[in-house]
Each structure stands twice: as structure tokens, then as C-alpha cells.
Design a protein around this motif. Structure first.
Motif, short mmCIF file in Angstrom:
data_model
loop_
_atom_site.label_atom_id
_atom_site.label_comp_id
_atom_site.label_asym_id
_atom_site.label_seq_id
_atom_site.Cartn_x
_atom_site.Cartn_y
_atom_site.Cartn_z
N ILE A 22 -3.05 -7.41 -1.85
CA ILE A 22 -2.86 -7.23 -3.30
C ILE A 22 -4.05 -6.50 -3.91
CG2 ILE A 22 -2.61 -8.44 -5.51
CD1 ILE A 22 -1.26 -10.74 -3.93
N ALA A 23 -5.26 -6.85 -3.45
CA ALA A 23 -6.47 -6.22 -3.99
C ALA A 23 -6.60 -4.77 -3.57
CB ALA A 23 -7.70 -7.01 -3.53
N GLY A 24 -5.94 -4.39 -2.48
CA GLY A 24 -6.05 -3.02 -1.99
C GLY A 24 -7.08 -2.84 -0.90
N VAL A 84 -3.17 2.70 -3.22
CA VAL A 84 -4.10 2.97 -4.31
C VAL A 84 -5.39 2.20 -4.02
CG1 VAL A 84 -4.53 2.72 -6.78
CG2 VAL A 84 -2.24 3.34 -5.97
N PRO A 85 -6.56 2.85 -4.06
CA PRO A 85 -7.80 2.15 -3.71
C PRO A 85 -8.10 1.02 -4.69
CG PRO A 85 -8.28 4.33 -4.60
CD PRO A 85 -6.80 4.28 -4.38
N PRO A 86 -8.88 0.02 -4.24
CA PRO A 86 -9.14 -1.16 -5.08
C PRO A 86 -9.71 -0.83 -6.45
CG PRO A 86 -9.88 -1.56 -2.84
CD PRO A 86 -9.48 -0.11 -2.90
N GLU A 87 -10.64 0.13 -6.53
CA GLU A 87 -11.32 0.42 -7.79
C GLU A 87 -10.39 1.05 -8.82
OE1 GLU A 87 -12.14 3.89 -4.94
OE2 GLU A 87 -12.03 1.69 -4.86
N ARG A 88 -9.18 1.48 -8.41
CA ARG A 88 -8.23 2.08 -9.35
C ARG A 88 -7.07 1.14 -9.68
NH1 ARG A 88 -6.32 7.32 -6.73
NH2 ARG A 88 -4.86 7.18 -8.47
N VAL A 95 1.49 0.22 -6.01
CA VAL A 95 0.11 0.43 -5.59
C VAL A 95 -0.05 0.38 -4.07
CG1 VAL A 95 -0.89 -0.40 -7.76
CG2 VAL A 95 -0.43 -2.04 -5.91
N SER A 96 0.95 -0.14 -3.36
CA SER A 96 0.90 -0.17 -1.89
C SER A 96 2.29 -0.03 -1.30
CB SER A 96 0.29 -1.48 -1.38
OG SER A 96 -1.11 -1.51 -1.52
N THR A 97 2.40 0.87 -0.34
CA THR A 97 3.54 0.95 0.57
C THR A 97 2.96 1.31 1.93
OG1 THR A 97 3.89 3.28 0.00
CG2 THR A 97 5.23 1.68 -1.18
N PRO A 98 3.72 1.20 3.01
CA PRO A 98 3.17 1.59 4.31
C PRO A 98 2.68 3.04 4.30
CG PRO A 98 5.19 0.35 4.60
CD PRO A 98 5.07 0.61 3.13
N GLY A 99 1.43 3.23 4.63
CA GLY A 99 0.86 4.57 4.69
C GLY A 99 0.36 5.11 3.37
N GLN A 100 0.53 4.35 2.28
CA GLN A 100 0.06 4.81 0.97
C GLN A 100 -0.52 3.63 0.21
OE1 GLN A 100 2.06 4.26 -2.30
NE2 GLN A 100 0.28 5.06 -3.36
N ARG A 117 3.73 -3.93 -6.38
CA ARG A 117 3.74 -3.30 -7.70
C ARG A 117 2.89 -4.10 -8.66
NH1 ARG A 117 10.29 -2.98 -8.23
NH2 ARG A 117 10.72 -1.52 -6.50
N VAL A 118 2.10 -3.43 -9.47
CA VAL A 118 1.34 -4.05 -10.54
C VAL A 118 1.78 -3.42 -11.85
CG1 VAL A 118 -0.95 -4.47 -11.52
CG2 VAL A 118 -0.64 -4.51 -9.03
#
Length: 369
Positions: free
Chosen positions: A49-51, A74-78, A67-72, A61-62
Motif C-alpha cells: 500500500i505504501a509503495g 507510483v513511488p512512495p513519495e508521490r 497507484v499499483s498494478t503488476p509492473g507499474q 487505488r487511493v
């Protein structure tokens, strides 16, 4: 509105599946908890969840944004997510104020100072800003860690075993204080813990995890009183399983008497209600067995644990089965003494059992397979 959505999350380390198809929704302003034993996958799920980690399958999803799928990922800081760690993770060379303001580099000096002052008041540390972490107690350090996580106004707060380094009394008090802070600001949060008291004190929704799977996602009340399977029933709270027999879809007989269920008696995990004559194991909590001097039903005191206002008795019944009873401590009985008891069960929790017979007083009851 859904603030956090997990859709079929899978995470593996090599060939070992740690999180296995977890789906859940956390509403805006709600506090959720992932509760389970060590190794169940709860911290790995929080890291996803944190990335901090990729996922092998599923979607995170947030506020509606993936914000996360396999292979993609979003970095934690974003992700606009705040983290509160078990070991506080404070900078020892920075003051309390500097620790809280560490993530506020984009603000002017005055705005940053005002924000830190506001947060010191929020977490009850007014006047402590010039101190260093080592000059504070463990509870105060955890408040600093919370203030630092709140400083950038995150969308979501994640708390990873935040109170495990504190003593029991402080842990319970601080968990309630943190809940009040989060609720007053309508902040969505996810807590990870192995401590059910923390989970019940803080969370609106609790997910009991085992083997990478959420066994039950529910309110604390229902988790305790209406566990969906044997694992949840065993893991949450104290209790003893007693042999019983189904009389109909809302009554079950045990050695201590006949119990009436407010719900159809689902005595197998997720299966249809048992038929008449089925053998079950009935969960009896310490608060289900009441000490009553007027009762003709007697049990022998085998062990006792003094808890201040209450005593937890282990009682042996005529059959040899032992049960637990939580009794006000002015009823102080000796080991070996026989005391009167009666049942007061509001929620019948029962699961199928291979046991075929049990004693009900002088009567032996035979189960049907």
C-alpha cells in the motif's frame, strides 16, 4: 467514499506467496486494521500500500487513482501517504521540532514553524519542541512520529505496529489518543498489529489475516462475537470449545444446558446450517459463564488469575471439560472450591466437529455424522 481499494492483491517472494488475493475497501475517515500473527502477510500488504514493494497481481487505488498494478508502481513519495513505524524512525541529531518539520521543505520558515507548533499541540507536546528524541519517553517519541507523519497533510496514514515497544498501560492509552487525533482530522488510516486490544481500541474495521488471506473483514464487535471460522474464533479473545449437539436451526445442547442462537446455527465454516443431531464444538467465552451462588450447576476452581477488578477462573465441569469464567474480584474463591455457575450466551458460535459423543450430566448423547 472509498479512500483505499485493494483488488485481488497478490505478492510473492520467489515461489512463496505471502499475500494471496486480498481485496478490501477503506472508507474516507475510517480507521482499518490488519490483525494477525507474525508471518501472516499483514506487514507485506502494508508495504505494498505504501509503495515500497511491487505487487504480483491485482490493483491498489487511493482516492480512485491507481497507484499499483503488476509492473507499474507510483513511488512512495508521490502517494501522499504518511508512515508511522514500530521503532519511531526519528532522527536522533534533530530536535523534536526539526523532526516534525522534516518533510515541510516546500514551506516558508514562518509557515513551517506555525505548522510544527500546531502539530505539537495536536499530539500533546507543547513546549517539547527544543528537546531531542533521547530526552523523551517512548510514548512521547511515538507522538513525535505521528506528528511528523501528519505534517504534510497526507491522504492516508499507515501505522506499522506503532505501539509494540510500549508497556501495556501506555499502549492502550496512546492507541485511544491516536484514534481521537485521526478522527478529529477525518484522516483515513490503516494499522497493522498482532495485538487484538490495539485493533479493537482503534479500528472501525478489522481484517483478521492468516496465510496471506483475510479470513474476516468486519467490525470489532462482529469479529469477537460472530467469527466466521475456527481460526478467527481461536485467534481473537479467550475461550474454550465445548462439545455440543444441534437440536434445530437455532438451538444447540451442551453440557451446561441448551443455547438459543439469534441467527441460524451455521456450525461449519461458510456451509449451510447443520441439521438436527449434528455434532458441533461451541465456543464459550469467559463472559459467557456467570458465577451464580444460587445455581445448582457446580464447577471446581482449577486455576485463578487475579486481574484487579476481575478474576479469570479456570473451572472444571463434571465431565472433566474445563471452561473459563471472568468474575468480579470480590468473589474470591480458593483452588479446589466448587462454585455455582450459569450460562449467559448472546451469540452462539459453533463449528462442526468429528467428536461423536459427549456427557450432559448423567446422559450420554450420540451424534449423527
Amino acid at each position: 467514499m472509498a479512500h483505499l481499494e485493494l483488488l485481488g492483491i497478490v505478492q510473492r517472494y520467489g515461489s512463496h506467496t505471502v499475500v494471496d488475493g486480498v481485496s478490501l475497501t477503506v472508507e474516507t475517515g475510517s480507521i482499518a486494521c490488519l490483525l494477525g500473527p507474525s508471518g501472516c502477510g499483514k506487514t507485506t500488504l502494508l508495504r505494498c500500500i505504501a509503495g515500497f514493494e511491487d505487487i504480483a497481481a491485482g490493483e491498489i487505488r487511493v482516492q480512485g487513482t491507481t497507484v499499483s498494478t503488476p509492473g507499474q508502481r507510483v513511488p512512495p513519495e508521490r502517494r501522499q501517504i504518511g508512515m508511522v513505524f514500530q521503532d519511531y524512525a526519528l532522527f536522533p541529531h534533530l530536535t523534536v521540532a526539526a523532526n516534525i518539520g522534516f518533510g515541510l521543505a516546500g514551506l516558508t520558515a514562518e509557515a513551517r514553524r506555525d505548522r510544527v507548533t500546531e502539530l505539537l499541540a495536536t499530539v500533546g507536546l507543547v513546549g517539547e519542541g527544543s528537546k531531542y528524541p533521547h530526552e523523551l519517553s517512548g510514548g512521547q517519541q511515538q507522538r513525535v512520529a505521528l506528528a511528523r507523519a501528519l505534517a504534510p497533510n497526507p491522504q492516508l496514514i499507515l501505522l506499522d505496529e506503532p505501539f509494540s515497544n510500549l508497556d501495556v498501560d501506555l499502549r492502550e492509552r496512546l492507541s485511544l489518543e491516536v484514534r481521537d487525533i485521526l478522527k478529529s482530522r477525518n484522516i483515513t488510516a490503516v494499522l497493522v498489529t498482532h495485538d487484538q486490544h490495539e485493533a479493537f481500541a482503534m479500528a472501525d474495521q478489522v481484517g483478521v489475516m492468516a496465510h496471506g488471506i483475510i479470513q474476516q473483514w468486519d467490525t470489532p464487535y462482529r469479529i469477537y462475537h460472530q467469527p466466521v471460522n475456527r481460526f478467527v474464533a481461536d485467534f481473537v479473545g479467550q475461550g474454550v470449545f465445548m462439545p455440543g449437539m444441534v437440536l434445530d436451526d437455532s438451538h444447540v445442547a451442551v453440557e451446561l444446558g441448551v443455547l438459543a442462537s439469534h441467527l441460524p446455527l451455521e456450525c461449519s465454516q461458510g456451509c449451510d446450517a447443520c441439521g438436527k443431531g449434528c455434532g458441533v464444538e461451541v465456543l464459550l467465552r469467559p463472559d459467557d459463564i456467570i458465577h451464580d451462588d444460587r445455581s445448582d450447576l457446580l464447577a471446581e476452581v482449577r486455576h485463578k488469575a487475579f486481574r484487579g477488578a476481575e478474576i479469570l477462573y479456570t473451572l472444571r465441569l463434571a465431565s472433566g471439560v474445563e471452561v473459563l469464567s471472568l468474575v468480579p474480584s470480590h468473589h474470591n474463591h480458593a483452588i479446589g472450591e466448587s462454585i455455582g455457575i450459569r450460562l449467559d450466551v448472546d451469540h452462539v458460535v459453533a463449528f462442526k466437529t468429528p467428536t461423536l459423543v459427549f456427557q450432559a450430566g448423567a446422559q450420554t448423547i450420540q451424534f449423527h455424522r
